[in-house]
Design a protein around this motif. Structure first.
Motif, PDB file in Angstrom:
ATOM      1  N   LEU A   1       0.831  -1.205   0.000  1.00 36.86           N
ATOM      2  CA  LEU A   1       0.000   0.000   0.000  1.00 36.86           C
ATOM      3  C   LEU A   1       0.870   1.261   0.000  1.00 36.86           C
TER       4      LEU A   1
ATOM      5  N   GLY B   1      -7.849   6.790  -2.456  1.00 40.56           N
ATOM      6  CA  GLY B   1      -8.458   5.592  -1.852  1.00 40.56           C
ATOM      7  C   GLY B   1      -7.416   4.706  -1.187  1.00 40.56           C
ATOM      8  N   VAL B   2      -6.260   4.572  -1.825  1.00 43.56           N
ATOM      9  CA  VAL B   2      -5.175   3.782  -1.246  1.00 43.56           C
ATOM     10  C   VAL B   2      -4.695   4.444   0.045  1.00 43.56           C
ATOM     11  N   GLN B   3      -4.589   5.774   0.051  1.00 42.83           N
ATOM     12  CA  GLN B   3      -4.159   6.500   1.249  1.00 42.83           C
ATOM     13  C   GLN B   3      -5.147   6.282   2.393  1.00 42.83           C
ATOM     14  N   ASN B   4      -6.443   6.370   2.078  1.00 46.27           N
ATOM     15  CA  ASN B   4      -7.466   6.143   3.103  1.00 46.27           C
ATOM     16  C   ASN B   4      -7.402   4.713   3.643  1.00 46.27           C
ATOM     17  N   THR B   5      -7.200   3.759   2.753  1.00 41.00           N
ATOM     18  CA  THR B   5      -7.069   2.353   3.158  1.00 41.00           C
ATOM     19  C   THR B   5      -5.842   2.172   4.037  1.00 41.00           C
ATOM     20  N   LEU B   6      -4.733   2.789   3.635  1.00 41.96           N
ATOM     21  CA  LEU B   6      -3.491   2.696   4.409  1.00 41.96           C
ATOM     22  C   LEU B   6      -3.668   3.300   5.797  1.00 41.96           C
TER      23      LEU B   6
ATOM     24  N   LEU C   1      -6.437   3.648   7.553  1.00 42.97           N
ATOM     25  CA  LEU C   1      -7.302   2.754   8.322  1.00 42.97           C
ATOM     26  C   LEU C   1      -6.530   1.507   8.777  1.00 42.97           C
ATOM     27  N   PHE C   2      -5.737   0.963   7.861  1.00 47.01           N
ATOM     28  CA  PHE C   2      -4.954  -0.223   8.144  1.00 47.01           C
ATOM     29  C   PHE C   2      -3.954   0.037   9.279  1.00 47.01           C
TER      30      PHE C   2
END
Length: 175
Positions: free
Chosen positions: A85, A104-109, A111-112
């Motif tokens: 990510l 979207g990847v930043q938001n996922t990262l 959250l992760f």
């Protein structure tokens, strides 16, 4: 006859006294034996009880440690996903769609990372000096900007679960 009778009675009396003294001595010996046996058994009991308490404490510590680090293997596996990510964020966005994907990847990262931190997994803070407990030196480089033993570049982030390093930070170190 009476003298003989008196002698026999005296002998019997002495025999009785001797028997009584012998019985008293035997009783005292028996009592000493029993007291020694009691003391020995009491000592064995105390030692066994102390050993049991030590085992109990050790098991409690092991239980706590096991609970703290139960997810260590799973966390190590997730670090590869985290790296992927982060690598996706380093790709240059050329159009609006790729900007949205990157967002979207930043938001996922984010959250992760929050979920990992919630479970005790944190990034090892970057330090200026090399620490063999936290870092893995991949290679040494000449650098005028850094002191000898200083970290020049972080190649891969390191992570800890609670206070245990699950992956050291991979760095290049100044000569």
């Amino acid at each position: 006859m009476s003298e003989q009778k008196q002698e026999v009675e005296n002998e019997n009396s002495q025999d009785c006294e001797n028997l009584q003294e012998e019985n008293v001595c035997n009783e005292e010996n028996e009592q000493d034996k029993l007291q020694k046996e009691f003391d020995e058994l009491k000592d064995r009991y105390m030692r066994a009880n102390a050993e049991f308490e030590n085992i109990k404490k050790r098991m409690e510590k092991e239980k706590i440690t096991a609970m703290l680090y139960a997810n260590e293997g799973f966390a190590k596996d997730l670090l590869d996903v985290l790296d992927a990510l982060e690598a996706a964020l380093n790709v240059e966005a050329k159009d609006e769609i790729s900007l949205k994907i990157k967002e979207g990847v930043q938001n996922t990262l984010d959250l992760f990372v929050k979920k990992l931190e919630k479970n005790g997994i944190k990034t090892i803070e970057e330090l200026k000096d090399f620490d063999p407990n936290l870092h893995e030196a991949m290679f040494h480089v000449d650098s005028a900007d850094h002191e000898s033993g200083g970290i020049v570049q972080v190649l891969q982030k390191g992570y800890k679960i609670n206070d245990r390093v699950i992956r050291p930070t991979k760095v290049s170190v100044a000569k």
